[in-house]
Motif scaffolding. Structure first.
Motif, PDB file in Angstrom:
ATOM      1  N   ARG A 196      -2.130   1.766  -3.362  1.00  0.00           N
ATOM      2  CA  ARG A 196      -3.348   2.240  -2.703  1.00  0.00           C
ATOM      3  C   ARG A 196      -4.030   1.115  -1.937  1.00  0.00           C
ATOM      4  NH1 ARG A 196      -5.856   5.787  -7.739  1.00  0.00           N
ATOM      5  NH2 ARG A 196      -4.401   7.560  -7.577  1.00  0.00           N
ATOM      6  N   THR A 197      -4.048  -0.091  -2.518  1.00  0.00           N
ATOM      7  CA  THR A 197      -4.651  -1.228  -1.820  1.00  0.00           C
ATOM      8  C   THR A 197      -3.882  -1.555  -0.551  1.00  0.00           C
ATOM      9  OG1 THR A 197      -5.441  -2.143  -3.918  1.00  0.00           O
ATOM     10  CG2 THR A 197      -5.295  -3.651  -2.048  1.00  0.00           C
ATOM     11  N   ALA A 198      -2.560  -1.510  -0.626  1.00  0.00           N
ATOM     12  CA  ALA A 198      -1.739  -1.777   0.564  1.00  0.00           C
ATOM     13  C   ALA A 198      -1.998  -0.748   1.647  1.00  0.00           C
ATOM     14  CB  ALA A 198      -0.265  -1.793   0.179  1.00  0.00           C
ATOM     15  N   ALA A 199      -2.107   0.529   1.267  1.00  0.00           N
ATOM     16  CA  ALA A 199      -2.385   1.574   2.256  1.00  0.00           C
ATOM     17  C   ALA A 199      -3.761   1.382   2.883  1.00  0.00           C
ATOM     18  CB  ALA A 199      -2.288   2.940   1.585  1.00  0.00           C
ATOM     19  N   ARG A 200      -4.748   0.977   2.063  1.00  0.00           N
ATOM     20  CA  ARG A 200      -6.088   0.754   2.605  1.00  0.00           C
ATOM     21  C   ARG A 200      -6.087  -0.433   3.572  1.00  0.00           C
ATOM     22  NH1 ARG A 200      -8.454   0.677  -1.827  1.00  0.00           N
ATOM     23  NH2 ARG A 200      -8.559  -1.568  -2.190  1.00  0.00           N
ATOM     24  N   ASP A 201      -5.375  -1.499   3.233  1.00  0.00           N
ATOM     25  CA  ASP A 201      -5.279  -2.645   4.154  1.00  0.00           C
ATOM     26  C   ASP A 201      -4.620  -2.242   5.462  1.00  0.00           C
ATOM     27  OD1 ASP A 201      -6.474  -4.274   2.292  1.00  0.00           O
ATOM     28  OD2 ASP A 201      -4.591  -5.105   1.520  1.00  0.00           O
TER      29      ASP A 201
END
Length: 251
Positions: A196-201
């Protein structure tokens, strides 16, 4: 009466009479010279030309100083008019301004900083199908040059393409980074938060106008390597094992 006295008297009478057309002063001391005649309008124009010379304006304030003076004069007139119309005069105006500032501060504290409306996510991949290895190579090439935005985008594409190649995700055109992270999290629950963090970045850089850093790129690159070494959790296999256990207990 002496001639000089008559001349001065005549000049005074002319001055007080309001005759602005011609000021004539005959010279009685010399009968050979013509009388001196000075028209008023040409004299005024000559004086204006003389005073317009640069030497008389060397110490004048600059245009910026004049504009600033005019602005502050306008502000002073505005506050003066407001103080006159406000009950209590200047003190009442100060109280009203303080109250308005307090209300705005309370609203800012209560509502917080206005946030930009989220931009709908677009497709993760373009129309050119490439392998995970291709995306990783492109990401590393951008990273070497310090192009962190492009490096992060390509590395996130490598993550999703790798999951598709391992059959953990269906190869579906038009998938967004958020959708890929949510679907991959079900097969790799230990990495759900990192996905999820990677997608948000990825969304922040691609659609939010933010800039990636080396740290954010390395974070996705490490996730990519860890996912390669992680075995998926197969829901069907776990159900089968539980059913076999129950069947053995019944026998």
């Amino acid at each position: 009466m002496s001639p000089a006295g008559g001349v001065l008297t005549s000049a005074r009478l002319l001055a007080h009479s309001g005759d602005t057309s011609v000021l004539s002063l005959p010279s009685l001391l010399s009968g050979d010279e013509p009388p001196v005649t000075v028209p008023r309008d040409p004299a005024r124009e000559a004086a204006r030309r003389e005073l317009s010379k640069r030497m008389y304006h060397e110490n004048d304030p600059s245009w910026f100083a004049r504009a600033l003076d005019s602005f502050w004069a306008w502000i002073e007139d505005l506050f003066g008019a407001a103080a006159t119309a406000t009950p209590g005069g200047a003190l009442g105006l100060v109280v009203i301004i303080a109250a308005v500032v307090a209300v705005l501060g309370a609203l800012w504290w209560r509502l917080g900083t206005p946030r930009r409306r989220p931009t709908p996510s677009a497709a993760l991949f373009d129309d050119r199908p490439r392998t995970a290895a291709d995306h990783r190579a492109a990401a590393e090439a951008h990273a070497v040059q310090g192009h962190w935005n492009q490096a992060l985008q390509e590395r996130m594409r490598a993550v999703v393409r790798s999951l598709e190649e391992r059959a953990l995700l269906d190869a579906r055109p038009g998938r967004t980074a958020d959708e890929a992270a949510a679907e991959a999290g079900r097969a790799l629950p230990a990495h759900t938060d990192r996905l999820r963090t990677a997608a948000r970045d990825f969304d922040d850089v691609t659609y939010g106008g933010r800039s990636a850093t080396e740290t954010s790129y390395r974070r996705i690159a490490d996730l990519d390597l860890d996912l390669e070494r992680t075995r998926p959790q197969l829901t069907g296999s776990s159900h089968s094992t539980a059913a076999d256990t129950r069947q053995g207990a019944a026998e």
